[in-house]
Design a protein around this motif. Structure first.
Motif, PDB file in Angstrom:
ATOM      1  N   VAL A 203       0.865  -1.177   0.000  1.00 61.70           N
ATOM      2  CA  VAL A 203       0.000   0.000   0.000  1.00 61.70           C
ATOM      3  C   VAL A 203       0.902   1.226   0.000  1.00 61.70           C
ATOM      4  N   VAL A 204       0.706   2.098  -0.961  1.00 65.87           N
ATOM      5  CA  VAL A 204       1.494   3.323  -1.049  1.00 65.87           C
ATOM      6  C   VAL A 204       0.811   4.405  -0.230  1.00 65.87           C
ATOM      7  N   LEU A 205       1.549   4.996   0.695  1.00 67.34           N
ATOM      8  CA  LEU A 205       1.080   6.136   1.468  1.00 67.34           C
ATOM      9  C   LEU A 205       1.850   7.344   0.971  1.00 67.34           C
ATOM     10  N   SER A 206       1.141   8.435   0.668  1.00 63.39           N
ATOM     11  CA  SER A 206       1.824   9.618   0.158  1.00 63.39           C
ATOM     12  C   SER A 206       1.162  10.885   0.670  1.00 63.39           C
ATOM     13  N   VAL A 207       1.886  11.989   0.507  1.00 61.68           N
ATOM     14  CA  VAL A 207       1.445  13.303   0.958  1.00 61.68           C
ATOM     15  C   VAL A 207       1.333  14.225  -0.245  1.00 61.68           C
ATOM     16  N   HIS A 208       0.235  14.979  -0.287  1.00 61.21           N
ATOM     17  CA  HIS A 208       0.025  15.953  -1.357  1.00 61.21           C
ATOM     18  C   HIS A 208      -0.479  17.250  -0.736  1.00 61.21           C
ATOM     19  N   GLU A 209      -0.062  18.350  -1.293  1.00 59.58           N
ATOM     20  CA  GLU A 209      -0.597  19.640  -0.877  1.00 59.58           C
ATOM     21  C   GLU A 209      -1.631  20.071  -1.911  1.00 59.58           C
ATOM     22  N   GLY A 210      -2.815  20.468  -1.446  1.00 65.21           N
ATOM     23  CA  GLY A 210      -3.832  20.913  -2.383  1.00 65.21           C
ATOM     24  C   GLY A 210      -5.232  20.755  -1.845  1.00 65.21           C
ATOM     25  N   ASP A 211      -6.178  20.821  -2.756  1.00 65.33           N
ATOM     26  CA  ASP A 211      -7.603  20.751  -2.460  1.00 65.33           C
ATOM     27  C   ASP A 211      -8.069  19.307  -2.655  1.00 65.33           C
TER      28      ASP A 211
END
Length: 184
Positions: A8-16
């Protein structure tokens, strides 16, 4: 930044979060499931009246949801399979079990997503807005709860393959990005 736990890939994104590309999103709701401010208001506005109508049905059936619980509605006009609404705790100084309730928000949401065969899910920053949960502790609690959940499951029995933390604020995105590597 991203890590892989049990496929399972866990990731962080900045945005809406309403612009995120994936199957289902989580909403940081209030107990009455009324569209409020922050991410809750953004999801209700973007999804249209259908989400509010379905939230009203949930209120009629069970009176809303308690902190730590989750409920599912359609996504209305949003391009998702659905919206999972969860209610985070209001920060009371840390002595009222707030971190445990916040961890239950993530577990309840993940349980609901898995029950519906969801492969990709996005979380907002739960309770860090008007509920005043300290951002660093909220980040740590979220990452620990999700990592623990994914590690506890047999990869063959877990439909989720992508879990994203979509942070509207740059500060939260920085915290998640800095801490995510600690959970790989």
């Amino acid at each position: 930044m991203q890590i892989n736990i049990n496929d399972v890939v866990l990731s962080v994104h900045e945005g809406d979060i309403t612009s995120w590309q994936g199957e289902m999103i989580v909403n940081a709701s209030n107990s009455g499931l009324y569209g409020g401010g922050g991410v809750d208001g953004a999801i209700h506005r973007a999804g249209g009246p259908e989400i509010a109508e379905e939230c009203a049905v949930i209120r009629q059936k069970q009176g809303g949801i308690l902190p730590g619980e989750a409920a599912l509605t359609s996504a209305g006009r949003l391009a998702f399979r659905g919206v999972i609404h969860t209610v985070g705790p209001i920060w009371k100084g840390g002595t009222a079990g707030e971190a445990a309730v916040l961890a239950r928000c993530y577990k309840s949401s993940l349980d609901l997503a898995c029950a519906h065969g969801v492969k990709s899910l996005a979380f907002p920053n739960i309770s860090t807005g008007i509920y005043n949960f300290p951002k660093e502790l909220a980040c740590k609690t979220a990452l620990e709860a999700v990592a623990l959940y994914v590690r506890a499951k047999n990869p063959a029995e877990l439909p989720l393959r992508q879990i994203d933390f979509v942070c509207f604020e740059h500060e939260n995105a920085g915290l998640y990005g800095a801490m995510l590597g600690n959970y790989s």
